[in-house]
Every structure is written in C-alpha cells, then in structure tokens.
Design a protein around this motif. Structure first.
Motif, PDB file in Angstrom:
ATOM      1  N   ALA A   1       6.361  58.801  71.666  1.00  0.00           N
ATOM      2  CA  ALA A   1       7.156  58.837  72.893  1.00  0.00           C
ATOM      3  C   ALA A   1       6.357  58.475  74.129  1.00  0.00           C
TER       4      ALA A   1
ATOM      5  N   THR B   1      -1.906  63.745  79.100  1.00  0.00           N
ATOM      6  CA  THR B   1      -2.347  63.366  77.747  1.00  0.00           C
ATOM      7  C   THR B   1      -2.081  64.476  76.721  1.00  0.00           C
TER       8      THR B   1
ATOM      9  N   VAL C   1      -0.044  52.540  72.277  1.00  0.00           N
ATOM     10  CA  VAL C   1      -0.471  53.873  71.837  1.00  0.00           C
ATOM     11  C   VAL C   1       0.648  54.525  71.009  1.00  0.00           C
TER      12      VAL C   1
ATOM     13  N   GLN D   1      -6.309  57.766  70.226  1.00  0.00           N
ATOM     14  CA  GLN D   1      -5.034  58.030  69.537  1.00  0.00           C
ATOM     15  C   GLN D   1      -5.200  57.923  68.019  1.00  0.00           C
TER      16      GLN D   1
ATOM     17  N   VAL E   1       6.976  59.465  77.876  1.00  0.00           N
ATOM     18  CA  VAL E   1       7.849  60.278  78.725  1.00  0.00           C
ATOM     19  C   VAL E   1       7.430  60.118  80.182  1.00  0.00           C
TER      20      VAL E   1
ATOM     21  N   GLN F   1      -2.965  64.530  83.774  1.00  0.00           N
ATOM     22  CA  GLN F   1      -2.769  63.147  83.318  1.00  0.00           C
ATOM     23  C   GLN F   1      -1.672  63.043  82.264  1.00  0.00           C
TER      24      GLN F   1
ATOM     25  N   THR G   1       5.737  59.038  82.928  1.00  0.00           N
ATOM     26  CA  THR G   1       4.566  58.215  83.212  1.00  0.00           C
ATOM     27  C   THR G   1       3.723  58.038  81.947  1.00  0.00           C
ATOM     28  N   PRO G   2       3.007  56.923  81.832  1.00  0.00           N
ATOM     29  CA  PRO G   2       2.156  56.743  80.655  1.00  0.00           C
ATOM     30  C   PRO G   2       1.073  57.817  80.569  1.00  0.00           C
ATOM     31  N   SER G   3       0.884  58.375  79.357  1.00  0.00           N
ATOM     32  CA  SER G   3      -0.140  59.420  79.159  1.00  0.00           C
ATOM     33  C   SER G   3      -1.417  58.763  78.658  1.00  0.00           C
ATOM     34  N   LEU G   4      -2.258  58.368  79.605  1.00  0.00           N
ATOM     35  CA  LEU G   4      -3.471  57.630  79.229  1.00  0.00           C
ATOM     36  C   LEU G   4      -4.698  58.223  79.912  1.00  0.00           C
ATOM     37  N   PHE G   5      -5.862  57.970  79.302  1.00  0.00           N
ATOM     38  CA  PHE G   5      -7.125  58.378  79.931  1.00  0.00           C
ATOM     39  C   PHE G   5      -7.510  57.266  80.904  1.00  0.00           C
ATOM     40  N   THR G   6      -7.411  57.573  82.189  1.00  0.00           N
ATOM     41  CA  THR G   6      -7.593  56.527  83.184  1.00  0.00           C
ATOM     42  C   THR G   6      -9.045  56.058  83.327  1.00  0.00           C
TER      43      THR G   6
ATOM     44  N   GLN H   1     -11.004  55.535  80.863  1.00  0.00           N
ATOM     45  CA  GLN H   1     -11.413  54.850  79.632  1.00  0.00           C
ATOM     46  C   GLN H   1     -10.725  53.498  79.544  1.00  0.00           C
TER      47      GLN H   1
END
Lengths: 260, 302
Positions: free
Chosen positions: B75, A85, B142, B95, B77, A83, B79-84, B86
């Motif tokens: 940053a 993260t 974020v 964060q 970079v 993902q 694709t978005p770095s997210l907990f999908t 949540q």
C-alpha cells in the motif's frame, strides 16, 4: 521477526547520527577522564581517584553521555513515525507486538554497542595513564557496574516506551530531559523525605534516579559506602521491575494504537 | 469471480464522529477498484483500516489470498513512506530485507518498471532530493517488491506530470492483466480513474453510498430535454413507451438510455413541442459521482 530486526538494525545504523553520537560519547568520556587525571596530578601530585573509580564515575555521572545518546536514539526512533516508514512494516504483515519488540531489541543492541565502544576506549585511556588501582572486593565492584548497566537499560527502555507511546519527538524529549537531568537535582533537595517514609521514597518513580545519584557521586563525594551489596541487589530488582512494567505497558498500548 | 476482500460493517469512530460507518465493501480478485469520495469522506481511513494501520472500532474484514505469504498486500497511503536520507536502491533494499528476500537483482528491474531507469546510472541521489512524482514512482516500486496480490494506492496520481500519469496508468493496467494484481485506487482525478477502474465504490461522510461495476454506469445515464411547452408531453411519452421519466418545470428527464435522442426529438415534434436542448447526463463517473452526492445532500436538506 529475524528480518524485522535486520531491517531495524540497518535503519538505525544507516543514520549518520549514530556516528556523530559515537564520536561524541568517546570524546566526552576521554575528555572528562583527561581533565580529572590532569587536575588530580597537578593539584595533589598524584591521583586521588583511581582509574577503577574514575571509569565508573565518567560514564555514570548523571549519565549526560547516556542522555545524549538517548536523545539521538529518540530522534532516530521517532523518524519512523514522522516519515511514515512504520507503515511499510505493518502493511508487510508484521504484528504490532513484533514491531515493538524488534524496535526495542535493536535499540538496546545499538545503545549498548555505542556505550561499550566508548567505555572500552576510555578504559584503555585511563588505565594507560593512571593504572587501574586496587579493588578490595571484586564482587561488589562488578555488581556496582552491573547495577549501573541495568540503570542504563532502564533509561533505554524508558526512551523506547516514550517514543512508542507518543510517536513524536517533542513530548518524549521534554519528559526524558526532565527525568534524566532535572529530577536528580530535585531529588537531592527532596532526599530528607526518605526519613519520613523510606519505602515509599525508594519505590516511587524517583527510585532509579536515587540509585544513579548515589552510585555516580559516591566515589567523588566519599560516600560510596552508602551503597552496600544488598542495596545494589535491591536497586537492580526494582529497576528490573520498572523495565518489565514499561515493556508490558508499552506493548499493550502499542498493540491497540493507530498509526498515521 | 472470487472475492479477495470483504468487509462487514467496518466502522471507525473518533470521539463522537464516524470516519467510516458500517462499510460493507466487496473487492473481487482481478478488480481495479476505484474508491471515490470527497475530501474527508473516509477514503484514507478506510484504506488504513484494511491495511491494519489503524484498528477498527467495530466490524470485520476478511482476505482470501491464493497463497499465504508475507507482503500479500502492498500500500501507498497518502504520502510515500520512504527513507529520505537514502537512495532509491537503498530504499528498495530495505524493503527486500523486511520481506526476507536475499536476491537483490530485482531492484534494477523494479526501477525500470516504474520508469526510474535514470537512477540506474545515478545511484547517489538521495530520495529527499526527488520530485514528488519520482517519490510516487519509487513508492510504487517499493509496493511491488513483495509481488503482492493486492495493491492499495491512495491518490497515486498526485504530483505526477501528464506523462507520469499515463505511465502509471499503463503500469497498473499491465500489472492487473499480466500478474493478475488486484488494485484499490482512491483518486480525485475521476476521469483518469475511469480509464482503468473495473468497479467503483463511492463513499460519502463515512458511509458507502454505492458499489457498482464500471459497465453499470451506462444504465445510470439519463436524457435531459428542455422543451418549449409541457402540453402533450404525457402522450408523447406514451407513444415512445417510456415509463421512467420526470417533468420538472419545462425539463423532461428520461431514465431510459435505450431511446435515442433523434426518436425523442421526432416524437416531441409530432406533438407540437419544440426541443430547446437535449443532453445525455451521467455519461461519466464524474457526473454520476456528483449526481449521487448531490442527491444525498438534497435528501439531507429535505
């Protein structure tokens, strides 16, 4: 580092897989214990395996439950890489060593929490149905459990090492299943090799599995006496050596690695 | 203007290929730095290098922040770095925890700031069900959670609808002016980038081709005149006092933007030359980018 550990704990505990695995672990342990207790009662009239041995046998028998827990753990850990993260941690300014150790620590905490939860429930279940049994040498008995805990720690560190090295799920999963399930069977076949060169056989990577097979099968096959107190200490030391090696190798590689 | 980021001969090599090759970039505090390049030019690799996601093969980089605190850089970079699994609030809370913040009241403010006000009332929707535009906005929220001095956005306009593009553009300008946040933005939508960028860096095949201020673009304009005949063209140029020009077949290229089109047409007419067409070339970043890349490719061919 404290914030990082809080973040990682939250990340793991928020995953529904943790609840699923905890339920499965409890069900697996109670289920196996229940079958054994019932089988002994109906076949021999009374239990031939006392709860003190049954509890140990259930959680250590080839570590199927632990392996299952580790597969779950591998999936959760790998999500961080798939993902993306992990980037949030790096960009926030944490060093790769901090990230590695925080991950490892939270993994150990979560796994042992699940394991202990299932263990305590199974303990209460077995003792309430079957009593505890007599322990001749409490020191050796506790050492047996302790050495098995170190073996579980060894497996957790191994999973973490694989996940942080490959940063994916496929390869580590294959390797881990091979190591935890396939290897014990191969070992049983290769055990005559120990007659040729015992030291090499023990110190090789197959060593912890040998320990596991002996410890878990001992009570049911009646060769518990094969493992003496001194041997347990020997197992513990070598496993700790492996753990230290994997942590050192893992963090060294991790610090140099690139992320997506 | 003081420098925020300076890279020196920053290089990343994969096997035998240089993804980033001896790049020297200078980003000043308060800049909105437009980072431009074709696909595979090395933009994302460079962004990963300056955010420490990947280690450089050689070279160095130095930051000069006003205050040394965690989360000075933020940053997004690729694709978005997210907990999908949540919600947006949970992602922001994570964060905040990572940054050691204990006051979570700012979460709603951040959601409002990036235009995700609707989520204030629908706080059960998981990020996995968001549109790409919503994910992009949440990623920006974020990124802003740490009150950063420097924000790196890799293709922030991707997946946004026209309204979203305008909103993000205005947000960037607002944050740059009000909070003095420095931005590095890589984008393929050059016309959109030209509306906000104060400085540009053009990267091509891993090498930094050029770095310039937005107002320097004007100096790079040239006038292209297609004429009926090249006779008397030299004397016409002398009369106009033009020194920088080229003649290719029947096309006259004048590299002097001070001279107006009307002056050129009048002087050519005086010399008996008909003007078939006259155009100002390189008026925008898109044309200039293509011109630079084209020149580089011609160099390679020759």
């Amino acid at each position: 580092m404290k914030n990082l550990i809080r973040y990682d704990l939250r990340r793991i505990l928020k995953d529904k897989l943790v609840i699923i695995v905890t339920i499965c672990m409890v069900a697996l342990e109670i289920g196996v214990s229940g079958i054994f207790i019932a089988a002994f009662r109906y076949s021999a009239g009374n239990a031939i395996m006392q709860s003190k041995d049954l509890i140990f046998f259930v959680y250590s028998s080839f570590n199927y439950g632990i392996t299952f827990m580790e597969i779950m753990l591998l999936i959760i850990l790998s999500k961080e890489y798939t993902q993306g993260t992990i980037r949030n941690k790096i960009v926030a300014g944490y060093s790769k060593s901090e990230i590695y150790f925080s991950n490892l620590l939270t993994t150990v905490i979560c796994c042992f929490s699940i394991f202990l939860f299932a263990f305590i429930i199974n303990f209460v279940f077995c003792v309430s149905l079957n009593g505890f049994g007599e322990v001749n040498n409490i020191g050796t008995y506790l050492l047996k459990h302790f050495s098995q805990m170190i073996y579980i720690l060894f497996l957790i560190v191994l999973v973490h090492f694989l996940s942080s090295t490959f940063k994916s799920i496929g390869a580590p999963l294959g390797i881990m299943i091979g190591l935890c399930i396939g290897l014990p069977n191969i070992l049983l076949m290769l055990s005559p090799l120990s007659q040729i060169n015992e030291t090499a056989y023990y110190i090789l990577m197959i060593f912890p599995q040998h320990h596991n097979v002996m410890s878990s099968l001992g009570p049911i096959m009646g060769f518990a006496s094969f493992i003496e107190t001194q041997q347990y200490l020997y197992y513990i030391l070598i496993e700790l050596g492996y753990i230290a090696l994997m942590i050192f190798g893992g963090v060294t590689k991790y610090r140099k690695s690139d992320f997506k | 203007m003081s420098i925020l980021l300076k890279t020196q001969k920053l290089t990343k090599k994969y096997k035998n290929q240089f993804a980033v090759d001896n790049v020297n970039v200078k980003i000043n505090k308060g800049d909105i730095y437009g980072f431009i390049g074709q696909n595979g030019a090395g933009k994302t690799t460079f962004i990963r290098l300056i955010t420490n996601i990947i280690n450089p093969t050689s070279g160095s980089l130095e930051y000069h922040f006003t205050e040394n605190k965690p989360g000075n850089i933020s940053a997004i970079v690729e694709t978005p770095s997210l907990f999908t699994k949540q919600t947006a609030q949970e992602n922001l809370k994570a964060q905040f925890i990572l940054l050691g913040k204990t006051d979570f009241t700012q979460i709603d403010e951040l959601l409002q700031l990036v235009g995700l006000d609707n989520l204030l009332f629908d706080n059960k929707k998981k990020v996995g069900n968001f549109s790409l535009g919503m994910k992009q906005r949440l990623s920006i929220a974020v990124a802003l959670a740490s009150n950063p001095e420097f924000v790196v956005l890799d293709e922030p306009m991707n997946g946004l609808d026209p309204e979203g593009i305008v909103a993000i553009r205005e947000l960037i300008l607002k944050l740059n002016k009000e909070k003095n946040i420095t931005f590095l933005i890589s984008s393929h939508i050059l016309t959109e980038l030209s509306k906000i960028a104060t400085r540009y860096g053009i990267i091509h095949r891993g090498k930094l081709l050029k770095e310039f201020n937005a107002n320097e673009l004007d100096k790079n304009q040239h006038t292209e005149v297609v004429v009926s005949s090249t006779n008397n063209l030299l004397s016409a140029m002398q009369n106009l006092a033009v020194t920088k020009y080229k003649i290719i077949d029947k096309t006259l290229i004048i590299n002097d933007i001070e001279i107006k089109n009307s002056q050129i047409i009048a002087e050519l007419a005086k010399n008996g030359i008909d003007v078939i067409s006259i155009n100002k070339i390189g008026e925008n970043i898109e044309d200039y980018f293509l011109y630079l890349i084209g020149e580089k490719q011609n160099e390679k061919l020759n």
